[in-house]
Design a protein around this motif. Structure first.
Motif, PDB file in Angstrom:
ATOM      1  N   MET A   1       0.824  -1.206   0.000  1.00 31.15           N
ATOM      2  CA  MET A   1       0.000   0.000   0.000  1.00 31.15           C
ATOM      3  C   MET A   1       0.857   1.255   0.000  1.00 31.15           C
ATOM      4  SD  MET A   1      -3.233  -0.773   2.274  1.00 31.15           S
ATOM      5  CE  MET A   1      -4.125  -2.186   1.747  1.00 31.15           C
TER       6      MET A   1
ATOM      7  N   LEU B   1     -17.810   0.836  -3.587  1.00 29.55           N
ATOM      8  CA  LEU B   1     -17.000   1.310  -2.470  1.00 29.55           C
ATOM      9  C   LEU B   1     -15.573   1.437  -2.971  1.00 29.55           C
ATOM     10  CD1 LEU B   1     -16.466   1.751   0.621  1.00 29.55           C
ATOM     11  CD2 LEU B   1     -16.009  -0.686   0.744  1.00 29.55           C
ATOM     12  N   ALA B   2     -14.971   2.557  -2.741  1.00 26.47           N
ATOM     13  CA  ALA B   2     -13.557   2.689  -3.117  1.00 26.47           C
ATOM     14  C   ALA B   2     -12.892   3.775  -2.295  1.00 26.47           C
ATOM     15  CB  ALA B   2     -13.418   2.995  -4.598  1.00 26.47           C
ATOM     16  N   VAL B   3     -11.614   3.571  -2.079  1.00 23.50           N
ATOM     17  CA  VAL B   3     -10.791   4.554  -1.378  1.00 23.50           C
ATOM     18  C   VAL B   3      -9.537   4.759  -2.229  1.00 23.50           C
ATOM     19  CG1 VAL B   3      -9.332   4.894   0.675  1.00 23.50           C
ATOM     20  CG2 VAL B   3     -11.655   4.005   0.924  1.00 23.50           C
TER      21      VAL B   3
ATOM     22  N   ARG C   1      -5.400   3.932   1.576  1.00 21.58           N
ATOM     23  CA  ARG C   1      -6.019   2.674   2.025  1.00 21.58           C
ATOM     24  C   ARG C   1      -5.396   2.153   3.311  1.00 21.58           C
ATOM     25  NH1 ARG C   1      -6.823  -0.318  -3.849  1.00 21.58           N
ATOM     26  NH2 ARG C   1      -8.163   1.331  -4.684  1.00 21.58           N
ATOM     27  N   GLY C   2      -6.156   1.276   3.958  1.00 24.45           N
ATOM     28  CA  GLY C   2      -5.625   0.603   5.141  1.00 24.45           C
ATOM     29  C   GLY C   2      -5.667   1.460   6.395  1.00 24.45           C
ATOM     30  N   ARG C   3      -6.473   2.503   6.399  1.00 30.25           N
ATOM     31  CA  ARG C   3      -6.537   3.334   7.607  1.00 30.25           C
ATOM     32  C   ARG C   3      -7.954   3.482   8.103  1.00 30.25           C
ATOM     33  NH1 ARG C   3      -3.664   8.422   5.264  1.00 30.25           N
ATOM     34  NH2 ARG C   3      -2.052   7.310   4.133  1.00 30.25           N
ATOM     35  N   GLY C   4      -8.820   2.585   7.665  1.00 26.42           N
ATOM     36  CA  GLY C   4     -10.176   2.604   8.224  1.00 26.42           C
ATOM     37  C   GLY C   4     -11.126   3.570   7.539  1.00 26.42           C
TER      38      GLY C   4
ATOM     39  N   ALA D   1     -12.583   3.288   4.496  1.00 28.61           N
ATOM     40  CA  ALA D   1     -13.710   2.536   3.934  1.00 28.61           C
ATOM     41  C   ALA D   1     -14.615   2.036   5.050  1.00 28.61           C
ATOM     42  CB  ALA D   1     -13.206   1.378   3.088  1.00 28.61           C
ATOM     43  N   THR D   2     -13.997   1.561   6.113  1.00 27.20           N
ATOM     44  CA  THR D   2     -14.787   1.061   7.237  1.00 27.20           C
ATOM     45  C   THR D   2     -15.737   2.148   7.736  1.00 27.20           C
ATOM     46  OG1 THR D   2     -12.966  -0.387   7.857  1.00 27.20           O
ATOM     47  CG2 THR D   2     -14.629   0.057   9.549  1.00 27.20           C
TER      48      THR D   2
ATOM     49  N   ASN E   1     -10.812 -10.677  -3.096  1.00 29.80           N
ATOM     50  CA  ASN E   1     -10.655  -9.306  -2.587  1.00 29.80           C
ATOM     51  C   ASN E   1     -10.564  -9.315  -1.055  1.00 29.80           C
ATOM     52  OD1 ASN E   1     -10.729  -6.581  -2.056  1.00 29.80           O
ATOM     53  ND2 ASN E   1     -12.348  -6.129  -3.531  1.00 29.80           N
TER      54      ASN E   1
ATOM     55  N   ALA F   1      -9.133  -7.449   1.183  1.00 31.59           N
ATOM     56  CA  ALA F   1      -9.389  -6.225   1.952  1.00 31.59           C
ATOM     57  C   ALA F   1     -10.887  -6.027   2.152  1.00 31.59           C
ATOM     58  CB  ALA F   1      -8.777  -5.024   1.250  1.00 31.59           C
TER      59      ALA F   1
ATOM     60  N   ARG G   1     -15.623  -8.078   9.345  1.00 26.98           N
ATOM     61  CA  ARG G   1     -15.364  -7.528  10.661  1.00 26.98           C
ATOM     62  C   ARG G   1     -16.597  -6.794  11.180  1.00 26.98           C
ATOM     63  NH1 ARG G   1     -10.404  -3.862  10.398  1.00 26.98           N
ATOM     64  NH2 ARG G   1     -11.995  -2.741   9.262  1.00 26.98           N
TER      65      ARG G   1
ATOM     66  N   GLN H   1     -14.607  -5.763 -10.145  1.00 23.90           N
ATOM     67  CA  GLN H   1     -14.416  -4.713  -9.177  1.00 23.90           C
ATOM     68  C   GLN H   1     -12.966  -4.323  -8.983  1.00 23.90           C
ATOM     69  OE1 GLN H   1     -16.937  -3.692  -6.565  1.00 23.90           O
ATOM     70  NE2 GLN H   1     -18.637  -4.541  -7.649  1.00 23.90           N
TER      71      GLN H   1
HETATM   72  C1  LIG Z   1     -11.678  -2.297  -0.319  1.00 23.50           C
HETATM   73  C2  LIG Z   1     -11.253  -0.864  -0.019  1.00 23.50           C
HETATM   74  C3  LIG Z   1     -12.430   0.028  -0.235  1.00 23.50           C
HETATM   75  C4  LIG Z   1     -10.787  -0.807   1.436  1.00 23.50           C
HETATM   76  O1  LIG Z   1     -10.490   0.530   1.750  1.00 23.50           O
HETATM   77  P1  LIG Z   1      -9.654   0.911   3.069  1.00 23.50           P
HETATM   78  O2  LIG Z   1      -9.960   2.285   3.429  1.00 23.50           O
HETATM   79  O3  LIG Z   1      -8.261   0.508   2.865  1.00 23.50           O
HETATM   80  O4  LIG Z   1     -10.327  -0.079   4.128  1.00 23.50           O
HETATM   81  P2  LIG Z   1     -10.139  -0.122   5.698  1.00 23.50           P
HETATM   82  O5  LIG Z   1      -8.827   0.480   6.043  1.00 23.50           O
HETATM   83  O6  LIG Z   1     -11.343   0.445   6.339  1.00 23.50           O
HETATM   84  O7  LIG Z   1     -10.172  -1.676   6.003  1.00 23.50           O
HETATM   85  C5  LIG Z   1      -9.565  -2.607   5.174  1.00 23.50           C
HETATM   86  C6  LIG Z   1      -9.115  -3.800   5.975  1.00 23.50           C
HETATM   87  O8  LIG Z   1      -8.558  -4.740   5.094  1.00 23.50           O
HETATM   88  C7  LIG Z   1      -7.196  -4.948   5.393  1.00 23.50           C
HETATM   89  N1  LIG Z   1      -6.489  -5.156   4.168  1.00 23.50           N
HETATM   90  C8  LIG Z   1      -6.253  -4.291   3.185  1.00 23.50           C
HETATM   91  N2  LIG Z   1      -5.600  -4.882   2.188  1.00 23.50           N
HETATM   92  C9  LIG Z   1      -5.433  -6.156   2.555  1.00 23.50           C
HETATM   93  C10 LIG Z   1      -4.820  -7.279   1.959  1.00 23.50           C
HETATM   94  N3  LIG Z   1      -4.278  -7.213   0.756  1.00 23.50           N
HETATM   95  N4  LIG Z   1      -4.831  -8.443   2.625  1.00 23.50           N
HETATM   96  C11 LIG Z   1      -5.394  -8.523   3.848  1.00 23.50           C
HETATM   97  N5  LIG Z   1      -5.980  -7.501   4.453  1.00 23.50           N
HETATM   98  C12 LIG Z   1      -5.998  -6.326   3.820  1.00 23.50           C
HETATM   99  C13 LIG Z   1      -6.789  -3.721   6.111  1.00 23.50           C
HETATM  100  O9  LIG Z   1      -5.650  -3.950   6.874  1.00 23.50           O
HETATM  101  C14 LIG Z   1      -8.019  -3.447   6.941  1.00 23.50           C
HETATM  102  O10 LIG Z   1      -8.135  -4.361   8.009  1.00 23.50           O
HETATM  103  P3  LIG Z   1      -7.590  -4.005   9.472  1.00 23.50           P
HETATM  104  O11 LIG Z   1      -8.212  -2.729   9.840  1.00 23.50           O
HETATM  105  O12 LIG Z   1      -8.065  -5.173  10.290  1.00 23.50           O
HETATM  106  O13 LIG Z   1      -6.123  -3.921   9.348  1.00 23.50           O
HETATM  107  C15 LIG Z   1     -10.076  -0.427  -0.909  1.00 23.50           C
HETATM  108  O14 LIG Z   1      -9.071  -1.390  -0.831  1.00 23.50           O
HETATM  109  C16 LIG Z   1     -10.442  -0.209  -2.342  1.00 23.50           C
HETATM  110  O15 LIG Z   1     -10.827   0.869  -2.742  1.00 23.50           O
HETATM  111  N6  LIG Z   1     -10.301  -1.262  -3.180  1.00 23.50           N
HETATM  112  C17 LIG Z   1     -10.654  -1.210  -4.555  1.00 23.50           C
HETATM  113  C18 LIG Z   1     -12.160  -1.221  -4.774  1.00 23.50           C
HETATM  114  C19 LIG Z   1     -12.834  -2.391  -4.117  1.00 23.50           C
HETATM  115  O16 LIG Z   1     -12.320  -3.473  -4.099  1.00 23.50           O
HETATM  116  N7  LIG Z   1     -14.022  -2.143  -3.572  1.00 23.50           N
HETATM  117  C20 LIG Z   1     -14.775  -3.101  -2.823  1.00 23.50           C
HETATM  118  C21 LIG Z   1     -15.665  -3.816  -3.735  1.00 23.50           C
HETATM  119  S1  LIG Z   1     -17.033  -4.503  -2.870  1.00 23.50           S
END
Ligand SMILES: CC(C)(COP(=O)(O)OP(=O)(O)OC[C@H]1O[C@@H](n2cnc3c(N)ncnc32)[C@H](O)[C@@H]1OP(=O)(O)O)[C@@H](O)C(=O)NCCC(=O)NCCS
Lengths: 781, 199
Positions: free
Chosen positions: B1, B94-96, B101-104, B106-107, B133, B135, B142, B194
């Protein structure tokens, strides 16, 4: 993108019956722009013949109306009527967007790629094209539409469009052509190959759509208004290939390196045999002779692939623009030759395997095992192969399927199924009571007829891709639940007649209910096991789901115990009356029941052991438990039990019972003190180990009784492997349980300390001995 | 990331979280489209976005960078009676931004959407995501979603999806299909690829 979305119109025009409607298995994707799917059983080819002519376009100028209407709106104001659905929105295109508007050309871009389809080809180029066609053909078989695969071939495009009325007209050119431009030998060979290839596609589509039910997601039947020589008989294609082979062998027309020539001939031979194997009317008497020659032709193709020279211009992504479709062109699907070749090989060997169904004992239970084993093959059979098998099976089954299944489970050597019952005629005087035996026959007929659809649904499910199999079984059990309810009424009538005849002791109580219930329980077990196989459950759900599985198999086991007792009683009674042959028949039949009984108790014990194992891991906090702020255990239990909520009798645990069983020491993160006392004692582990031992012994019995007893004699190898896989899972679980126990004994510090010493890894499907039996691996940190 | 450790980027809770406003379509929509389509092999037409935003703009939440109001994350959903008889929420997109990414983020966006749907009396919330997918699966699971089905070749690119479901109310499983609305389909989500990698 719209092509894979069903507009609501299409959805409501689905055949209104069966599971398709409930599952919505509904062809939601790749729905042809032509009329909706024909009703059950009617092959698509039928439909193609009656394709309505496109309505004549008429032009209306709406500029003025439009300008006037839009003056009533503010700039940027949206209007939406209620008929504009998600599907329309997905199907909508943006004009002048290069990715969506198929008529949009970049500056200087031509609408079509220029390609001279009568320009001479080198023999090496011919091989290159043939092999590329094979790649696209296989990509199509794996689920991509023709538009992104075979229909990118400029040669096939020429052959099919404008639609030729005769095979003669299907050329790489249309109309008169000067002699010096006439296609040479290589092009003629290519033509014969392409014609046969198109005919193969026609057969494949017809076979797949000929099934009552097929999965749109697996296979795309759309032909974009191209007619794939549907009306032309197979032999004309064979003759074209023969003529091409002859001209190549003759060798006077053109000098070709013999290796290259043989490579071309091998491809033509393959196509010829492949076409015969796909023929819809291939002879059932010689059905085992079709695939071996196809398979024999495969290696020569593979080993000579490198002789070919790619001809990129023979394929064009832009042809899609001219296909009757509402969707923008999508990227051509590129499958490597080696991948395509292994798909092809798989298709052929699966075809060969499917043919074996014809040599099975005509026994529905053998068929069921065969279907199950076929669906479990790895890699999973392609949609064509599954349709091929089902077509064979369904045309074969002249035996009354439910009847002979009934006989095996609940009516060993029974008066109730005595064929002479059906030979009786009703009394002349309708006021006279019917003979008892005739009444028995009528009751059985009534039930068998009623069971027919449920049985068919069950088999149809067994013929689907595995994801759909699981989803479909969820619906099939509802049908069987209703059948079980109805069986109760027929059973009452049956028992009344039996009572009047004074032969109650010859008949198991509630035979039809027993049979139906047994089948339903078997399916519920499969649903749960498939759920594990497909990673539907999260690790912290394992304890509860295995517990549920053990409770279902416990019931099946109890049911089978009653059945087996009945078999023993029958045998004693028959021996007593010196009916030795009949007694022997009953004894033979009891083998099947015994095998089922051991299987059910094996499943019960192994799932109980796993439930205990995972409960322990939860208390040791070795399994992740998401925090789930938006959910409660009760809501999740409701979701999990949804397919079973309406079943009678109730199969799932009432929620408090479930909680009591998977939380025997209270909350996982605040267990009561007994937990550690117990974990450090003997008894706790003796229970789990006892279940493992019980499971091992039960499956060893199943194995010992053998495939024939399990009515899987036709798939002995696959069956043996499955049983072996479960046995290996039992052994593995024993090892892991010992590992946890050791870790618990290491310190005095409680779960915190255990967690610093060991971790648990959940193996993916590939890392398991048996897909449905997930044994977590305990490893030292 | 990339950029996850870049300390100049605002953290999840320093962002501005706002609900979509139809009046600002011209400002928001192009940014939303751009962010979402980064992870798609083929673009959705503008009508797909409008379909959701016109009817359920109040179920769309955005995370904005407070310094320049640029779009960092977005969630797009809908809520309506479903053929199965439930009042069903659906998270469509949903997208960030990759750098955030990875900072909550999307959550947080998903939580806001769930809260809004729960407040409007949703029975359940569903969505599909690719089986690979990680993440996305982790994020939703969760929060309480369970996998209910595996859908073979759900996406145009041939990839398989899980259907995820979150029940919000007891008795949801026992709601009965509305016959008027036709059969219940498994393949009637967006069915779009996606993520870019999987094209
Ligand atoms: C999915 C997505 C929206 C997540 O956004 P984000 O802001 O990074 O999400 P969050 O930080 O709230 O949470 C993601 C969780 O997944 C984890 N994670 C992220 N990438 C990961 C990976 N490759 N393997 C395992 N866990 C992963 C994160 O660590 C986090 O978990 P944690 O809080 O327990 O550490 C983002 O990755 C994205 O935009 N992806 C592309 C579009 C997509 O896939 N959309 C979803 C389609 S339904």
């Amino acid at each position: 993108m719209a092509e894979d979305q069903t507009g609501p119109a299409t959805a409501s025009e689905l055949p209104p019956d069966t599971i398709a409607a409930v599952d919505g298995a509904g062809p939601s994707r790749h729905v042809p722009a032509e009329p909706p799917r024909p009703s059950v059983g009617l092959p698509l080819r039928q439909q193609l013949k009656h394709q309505p002519a496109a309505p004549q376009a008429r032009v209306h100028d709406i500029t003025e109306k439009f300008t006037k209407a839009s003056s009533a709106l503010n700039v940027g104001q949206l209007v939406k009527d209620e008929f504009f659905t998600l599907f329309e929105s997905i199907g909508a295109l943006e004009i002048m967007d290069p990715k969506m508007d198929s008529g949009f050309l970049q500056p200087g871009e031509a609408l079509e790629d220029a390609c001279d389809t009568v320009a001479p080809l080198l023999p090496e180029e011919l091989i290159g094209i043939l092999d590329q066609l094979l790649c696209y053909e296989m990509a199509w078989h794996t689920g991509y539409p023709l538009s992104q695969t075979l229909f990118t071939s400029v040669y096939i495009d020429r052959l099919l469009w404008p639609e030729p009325r005769t095979l003669e007209q299907a050329q790489f050119y249309r109309g008169p052509i000067p002699d010096e431009r006439r296609p040479g030998l290589m092009l003629e060979v290519l033509r014969s190959y392409c014609l046969a290839l198109v005919k193969c596609c026609d057969f494949v589509i017809a076979k797949i759509t000929g099934r009552d039910y097929f999965e749109e997601e697996d296979f795309c039947t759309h032909t974009y208004s191209r007619v794939l020589f549907t009306q032309m008989p197979m032999d004309v294609f064979q003759r074209e290939l023969d003529a091409a082979i002859e001209r190549l062998q003759d060798g006077t027309e053109m000098e070709i390196d013999p290796t290259v020539r043989d490579a071309i001939i091998a491809r033509l031979n393959f196509r010829k045999d492949f076409l015969s194997a796909l023929d819809l009317e291939c002879s059932l008497d010689f059905i085992d002779r079709y695939w071996p020659p196809v398979i024999a032709n495969l290696d020569p193709i593979n080993t000579t692939h490198q002789l070919g020279k790619a001809v990129p211009g023979a394929f064009s992504f832009k042809i899609q623009r001219r296909l009757a479709s509402t969707v923008p062109p999508r990227p051509t699907v590129e499958l490597d030759f080696s991948d395509a070749f292994s798909k092809l090989k798989q298709l052929c060997t699966d075809g060969e395997e499917a043919v074996r169904v014809m040599s099975l004992d005509p026994d529905p239970l053998e068929y069921q095992s065969f279907l199950w084993a076929f669906a479990s093959r790895k890699p999973t059979p392609l949609p064509y192969s599954r349709s091929y098998l089902c077509t064979l099976l369904f045309q074969e089954s002249s035996v009354s399927i439910p009847l002979s299944d009934l006989k095996s489970l609940v009516f060993p050597c029974s008066t109730i199924l005595d064929p002479s019952n059906w030979a009786l005629s009703p009394p002349r005087n309708p006021m006279m009571p019917k003979p008892h035996r005739l009444r028995l026959a009528h009751l059985i007929d009534e039930f068998v007829e009623r069971a027919g659809q449920a049985y068919l649904d069950f088999w149809t499910a067994l013929g689907q891709n595995r994801c759909r199999l699981r989803r479909m079984l969820n619906h099939v059990i509802i049908g069987w639940d209703q059948l079980q309810h109805d069986a109760g009424f027929v059973d009452d009538d049956l028992m009344r007649v039996v009572g009047e005849m004074g032969i109650q002791d010859q008949v198991i109580p509630f035979p039809l209910t027993t049979w139906t219930y047994h089948k339903k329980l078997w399916m519920i077990e499969k649903i749960v096991l498939l759920g594990f196989e497909q990673d539907i459950y999260l690790p912290d759900e394992y304890a509860g789901m295995y517990l549920f599985l053990s409770s279902v198999s416990r019931r099946r086991n109890a049911l089978l115990q009653t059945v087996l007792d009945h078999f023993h009683d029958r045998r004693s009674a028959l021996l007593h009356s010196d009916a030795h042959a009949d007694a022997q028949e009953v004894q033979d039949g009891a083998q099947y029941i015994t095998s089922l009984l051991h299987e059910a108790s094996g499943i019960r014990d192994l799932s109980l052991a796993l439930s205990g194992f995972y409960t322990t891991l939860l208390y040791l906090r070795l399994i992740p438990r998401p925090t789930r702020p938006f959910s409660t255990p009760q809501l999740r239990d409701e979701l999990r039990m949804k397919p079973f909520l309406t079943l009678t009798p109730q199969e799932m645990f009432p929620f408090p019972d479930l909680q009591a069983q998977i939380l025997p020491y209270g909350a996982y993160d605040a267990p009561d003190s007994r937990l550690w006392e117990d974990l450090r004692g003997e008894e706790y582990w003796r229970d789990i180990e006892g279940h493992i031992k019980g499971a091992k012994e039960a499956f060893a019995q199943v194995k010992k009784l053998g495939a024939k007893a399990a009515r899987a004699g036709g798939v002995e190898g696959a069956w043996g492997k499955e049983v072996q896989g479960v046995l290996a899972s039992c052994v593995a679980l024993g090892v892991e349980v010992a590992g946890v126990r050791r870790a618990v004994g290491w310190g005095e510090g409680g779960e915190g300390e255990v967690r610093t010493k060991v971790k648990v890894e959940i193996p993916g499907e590939g890392g398991r001995y048996s897909g449905g039996w997930v044994v977590g691996r305990v490893g030292r940190l | 990331m990339s950029g996850a450790n870049n300390s100049t980027d605002p953290a999840a809770d320093e962002l501005q979280y706002v609900q979509y406003e139809a009046a600002k379509e011209e400002t928001y929509l192009p940014a939303i489209r751009q962010l979402i389509s980064k992870d798609l092999s083929e673009p959705y037409s503008i009508y797909v976005y409008r379909y959701f935003l016109y009817q359920w703009g109040d179920l769309c939440y955005m995370a904005l960078d407070p310094t320049n109001s640029s779009l960092i994350g977005v969630v797009v959903s809908k809520l309506e009676p479903h053929r199965s008889g439930t009042f069903r929420g659906y998270i469509a997109m949903l997208a960030v931004q990759e750098s955030h990414r990875g900072r909550g983020i999307a959550t947080k966006l998903v939580c806001m959407a769930i809260d809004a749907m729960a407040a409007r009396d949703a029975d359940e919330i569903v969505l599909e995501t690719e089986v690979t997918n990680t993440a996305s699966l982790k994020l939703y699971e969760r929060l309480g979603f369970l996998r209910s089905k595996k859908l073979h070749r759900y996406y145009l690119n041939g990839n398989t999806a899980f259907r995820l479901v979150l029940y919000l109310k007891e008795g949801t499983a026992l709601k009965r299909p509305d016959a008027e609305m036709g059969p219940v389909g498994d393949y009637q989500g967006l069915g779009m690829p996606q993520t870019q990698e999987s094209v």
